[in-house]
Design a protein around this motif. Sequence first.
Motif, PDB file in Angstrom:
ATOM      1  N   ALA A  75       5.867  -6.291  -0.679  1.00 43.71           N
ATOM      2  CA  ALA A  75       6.417  -7.314   0.205  1.00 43.71           C
ATOM      3  C   ALA A  75       5.480  -8.519   0.295  1.00 43.71           C
ATOM      4  CB  ALA A  75       6.671  -6.729   1.596  1.00 43.71           C
ATOM      5  N   ALA A  76       4.171  -8.247   0.369  1.00 45.70           N
ATOM      6  CA  ALA A  76       3.192  -9.328   0.442  1.00 45.70           C
ATOM      7  C   ALA A  76       3.158 -10.124  -0.860  1.00 45.70           C
ATOM      8  CB  ALA A  76       1.805  -8.760   0.741  1.00 45.70           C
ATOM      9  N   ALA A  77       3.241  -9.418  -1.980  1.00 44.69           N
ATOM     10  CA  ALA A  77       3.210 -10.096  -3.271  1.00 44.69           C
ATOM     11  C   ALA A  77       4.430 -10.985  -3.477  1.00 44.69           C
ATOM     12  CB  ALA A  77       3.122  -9.062  -4.401  1.00 44.69           C
ATOM     13  N   GLU A  78       5.579 -10.561  -2.952  1.00 44.95           N
ATOM     14  CA  GLU A  78       6.814 -11.339  -3.101  1.00 44.95           C
ATOM     15  C   GLU A  78       7.005 -12.368  -1.995  1.00 44.95           C
ATOM     16  OE1 GLU A  78       8.794 -11.300  -5.625  1.00 44.95           O
ATOM     17  OE2 GLU A  78       7.767  -9.669  -6.666  1.00 44.95           O
ATOM     18  N   GLY A  79       6.157 -12.313  -0.955  1.00 44.29           N
ATOM     19  CA  GLY A  79       6.275 -13.269   0.135  1.00 44.29           C
ATOM     20  C   GLY A  79       7.429 -12.986   1.073  1.00 44.29           C
ATOM     21  N   HIS A  80       7.833 -11.699   1.183  1.00 48.64           N
ATOM     22  CA  HIS A  80       8.955 -11.335   2.059  1.00 48.64           C
ATOM     23  C   HIS A  80       8.437 -11.139   3.487  1.00 48.64           C
ATOM     24  CE1 HIS A  80      11.206 -11.205  -1.514  1.00 48.64           C
ATOM     25  NE2 HIS A  80      10.974  -9.949  -1.877  1.00 48.64           N
ATOM     26  N   MET A  81       8.507 -12.191   4.270  1.00 44.71           N
ATOM     27  CA  MET A  81       7.905 -12.213   5.601  1.00 44.71           C
ATOM     28  C   MET A  81       8.491 -11.152   6.530  1.00 44.71           C
ATOM     29  SD  MET A  81       5.860 -13.487   7.811  1.00 44.71           S
ATOM     30  CE  MET A  81       5.668 -13.739   9.565  1.00 44.71           C
ATOM     31  N   GLU A  82       9.803 -11.084   6.647  1.00 41.41           N
ATOM     32  CA  GLU A  82      10.435 -10.152   7.598  1.00 41.41           C
ATOM     33  C   GLU A  82      10.228  -8.699   7.194  1.00 41.41           C
ATOM     34  OE1 GLU A  82      11.577 -10.997  10.488  1.00 41.41           O
ATOM     35  OE2 GLU A  82      11.040 -13.061  10.005  1.00 41.41           O
ATOM     36  N   ILE A  83      10.261  -8.422   5.904  1.00 41.87           N
ATOM     37  CA  ILE A  83       9.984  -7.061   5.425  1.00 41.87           C
ATOM     38  C   ILE A  83       8.560  -6.666   5.803  1.00 41.87           C
ATOM     39  CG2 ILE A  83       9.720  -5.607   3.393  1.00 41.87           C
ATOM     40  CD1 ILE A  83      12.586  -6.188   3.849  1.00 41.87           C
ATOM     41  N   ALA A  84       7.610  -7.573   5.560  1.00 42.51           N
ATOM     42  CA  ALA A  84       6.212  -7.304   5.901  1.00 42.51           C
ATOM     43  C   ALA A  84       6.052  -7.080   7.397  1.00 42.51           C
ATOM     44  CB  ALA A  84       5.338  -8.464   5.442  1.00 42.51           C
ATOM     45  N   ARG A  85       6.767  -7.845   8.204  1.00 42.44           N
ATOM     46  CA  ARG A  85       6.679  -7.692   9.665  1.00 42.44           C
ATOM     47  C   ARG A  85       7.147  -6.301  10.103  1.00 42.44           C
ATOM     48  NH1 ARG A  85       6.669 -11.860  13.113  1.00 42.44           N
ATOM     49  NH2 ARG A  85       7.796 -13.213  11.642  1.00 42.44           N
ATOM     50  N   VAL A  86       8.241  -5.831   9.514  1.00 41.97           N
ATOM     51  CA  VAL A  86       8.774  -4.511   9.865  1.00 41.97           C
ATOM     52  C   VAL A  86       7.792  -3.416   9.459  1.00 41.97           C
ATOM     53  CG1 VAL A  86      10.609  -2.855   9.383  1.00 41.97           C
ATOM     54  CG2 VAL A  86      11.171  -5.253   9.753  1.00 41.97           C
ATOM     55  N   LEU A  87       7.211  -3.529   8.282  1.00 43.48           N
ATOM     56  CA  LEU A  87       6.272  -2.506   7.794  1.00 43.48           C
ATOM     57  C   LEU A  87       5.007  -2.457   8.638  1.00 43.48           C
ATOM     58  CD1 LEU A  87       6.693  -3.176   3.973  1.00 43.48           C
ATOM     59  CD2 LEU A  87       7.380  -1.096   5.176  1.00 43.48           C
ATOM     60  N   VAL A  88       4.490  -3.621   9.006  1.00 45.76           N
ATOM     61  CA  VAL A  88       3.287  -3.674   9.847  1.00 45.76           C
ATOM     62  C   VAL A  88       3.572  -3.122  11.236  1.00 45.76           C
ATOM     63  CG1 VAL A  88       1.695  -5.259  10.994  1.00 45.76           C
ATOM     64  CG2 VAL A  88       2.196  -5.548   8.568  1.00 45.76           C
ATOM     65  N   HIS A  89       4.784  -3.350  11.718  1.00 45.07           N
ATOM     66  CA  HIS A  89       5.156  -2.863  13.049  1.00 45.07           C
ATOM     67  C   HIS A  89       5.119  -1.339  13.128  1.00 45.07           C
ATOM     68  CE1 HIS A  89       7.089  -2.918  16.969  1.00 45.07           C
ATOM     69  NE2 HIS A  89       7.963  -2.037  16.530  1.00 45.07           N
ATOM     70  N   VAL A  90       5.430  -0.685  12.017  1.00 47.53           N
ATOM     71  CA  VAL A  90       5.402   0.783  12.001  1.00 47.53           C
ATOM     72  C   VAL A  90       3.984   1.286  12.218  1.00 47.53           C
ATOM     73  CG1 VAL A  90       5.771   2.823  10.562  1.00 47.53           C
ATOM     74  CG2 VAL A  90       7.432   0.957  10.545  1.00 47.53           C
ATOM     75  N   ASN A  91       3.034   0.693  11.505  1.00 45.51           N
ATOM     76  CA  ASN A  91       1.631   1.086  11.647  1.00 45.51           C
ATOM     77  C   ASN A  91       0.767  -0.017  11.031  1.00 45.51           C
ATOM     78  OD1 ASN A  91      -0.966   2.278  11.491  1.00 45.51           O
ATOM     79  ND2 ASN A  91      -0.054   4.329  11.452  1.00 45.51           N
ATOM     80  N   ARG A  92      -0.105  -0.617  11.837  1.00 48.56           N
ATOM     81  CA  ARG A  92      -0.925  -1.720  11.351  1.00 48.56           C
ATOM     82  C   ARG A  92      -1.913  -1.299  10.276  1.00 48.56           C
ATOM     83  NH1 ARG A  92      -2.512  -5.681  16.400  1.00 48.56           N
ATOM     84  NH2 ARG A  92      -0.363  -6.106  17.087  1.00 48.56           N
ATOM     85  N   ASP A  93      -2.256  -0.026  10.261  1.00 50.92           N
ATOM     86  CA  ASP A  93      -3.244   0.437   9.288  1.00 50.92           C
ATOM     87  C   ASP A  93      -2.742   0.368   7.853  1.00 50.92           C
ATOM     88  OD1 ASP A  93      -5.025   0.936  11.298  1.00 50.92           O
ATOM     89  OD2 ASP A  93      -4.533   3.064  11.482  1.00 50.92           O
ATOM     90  N   VAL A  94      -1.428   0.212   7.676  1.00 49.47           N
ATOM     91  CA  VAL A  94      -0.887   0.131   6.325  1.00 49.47           C
ATOM     92  C   VAL A  94      -1.404  -1.122   5.618  1.00 49.47           C
ATOM     93  CG1 VAL A  94       1.210  -1.177   6.895  1.00 49.47           C
ATOM     94  CG2 VAL A  94       1.227   0.428   4.969  1.00 49.47           C
TER      95      VAL A  94
END
Length: 435
Positions: A75-94
């Motif tokens: 998600a970070a490599a593709e610049g998908h902001m909302e996808i990255a936000r959802v993934l970080v919300h699950v656990n910041r350690d990811v």
Amino acid sequence: MVLEAAKEGNVATLSHLIEKDRLILTRVLLTNSTQSPLHISAALNHLHFTKQLLHLKPELAFELDSFKRSPLHLAAAEGHMEIARVLVHVNRDVSLVKDMYGRIPLHYAAMRGPVDVVQLLLDAQLESVFELLPSGETVLHLCVRHNHLETLRLLVEAVLLVRRESAGDFLNAKEESAVMLNQAETVEYLVSIPGVKEDTLNSKGYKPTDLLDHHHLPTDFNTIKIKQLLGINHPKSSCWKSWMIIIERLTNHQRDWLKEMRGSIMVVATVIASTTFNSAINPPGGVWQETSNKKDNKGDTDPFNCDKHTCMAGTGVLAYVWEEGYLRFILFNSIAFLASLSVVLLIVGGLPLRSRIGVWLLTMVICVTLTFTALTFLDGMSLVCPNHIFDSVDYIYHKSLKAWIGLLITIAVYHTIYFFIWVINKVLAYRATRS
């Protein structure tokens, strides 16, 4: 089936498969070691599908593919902001998970340059900015290498926020890559940061200034600017180089301006083309409404020379009174018309306005268009001027013409000189690379 649904982002299909087999996601992970459905949906920016997967199985956020990359890496490599936000919300350690190359998601975001994703990852784990690559490089090196200045600014601010007192050691020597890549703006920003030293040695014992000699960078404006920023000046040529940098900045501004004003230039050129076209078929003084070749009632020669030439209906009246002036008007009007069409053709034809040659060519054609439009106006004004005020109008004509020619020569000479300087620099750079 789950992987196919992930490729399409089909939430309905996923729900149907889960209803039939609640363990299907676990089975997919056991049978497919390449990547999980979440990797696919994250890479393809299927937001709703990603949310549904994380709702059903949150631990998918930490699943790794064959390159040990998490879905957040993709998600970070593709610049998908909302996808990255959802993934970080699950656990910041990811955001701290490293792939097989030792890169965390922030490294990929810095390489691609999306500022919003970088900011999100910093908000999740601010200390991640200090994560080093196995080579010892920092995330700042990646920004410089991929020429993302705005992302670099954001990351440097994060470094100063977390470790302001000891930030110097982390920031020093980052201008080295910028020097090697000939990035003048990046060098200018880096040397402006308090604590950054310009004489730090790299792993091979070179200073940033040494790289200018060892790597034979092209002799262009960026190299000259970098030398000045790093304090490398030669007294005999510093004045000349300063002027070259000023010209470079002005031309870059004009190049950006031309690119932004492409649409407006098209409108102006179209209006000029329409005006000059109308002037050709409706010239000053009008046209004859009917054919005539008779003398006047007193027997004198017709002032319109209809005794010598047949005054044809639809032809210009003043062409029979002042042939020389009328022909000059037609010449100026025709050149203005063709030049304005040339401007439209160059823009519609995709002239590269980031190219110096393209900027110079378009500027010259615009100058020609405006010059002959002005000359058409002045000549048309003279053609319809009454005799009793002709001298005054003629005075205005010549004063206006001189002022315009002076302005035109200034602009044309400036752009032509810069163009030849650019050509000379290209030749010198080519010779330097060949030697």
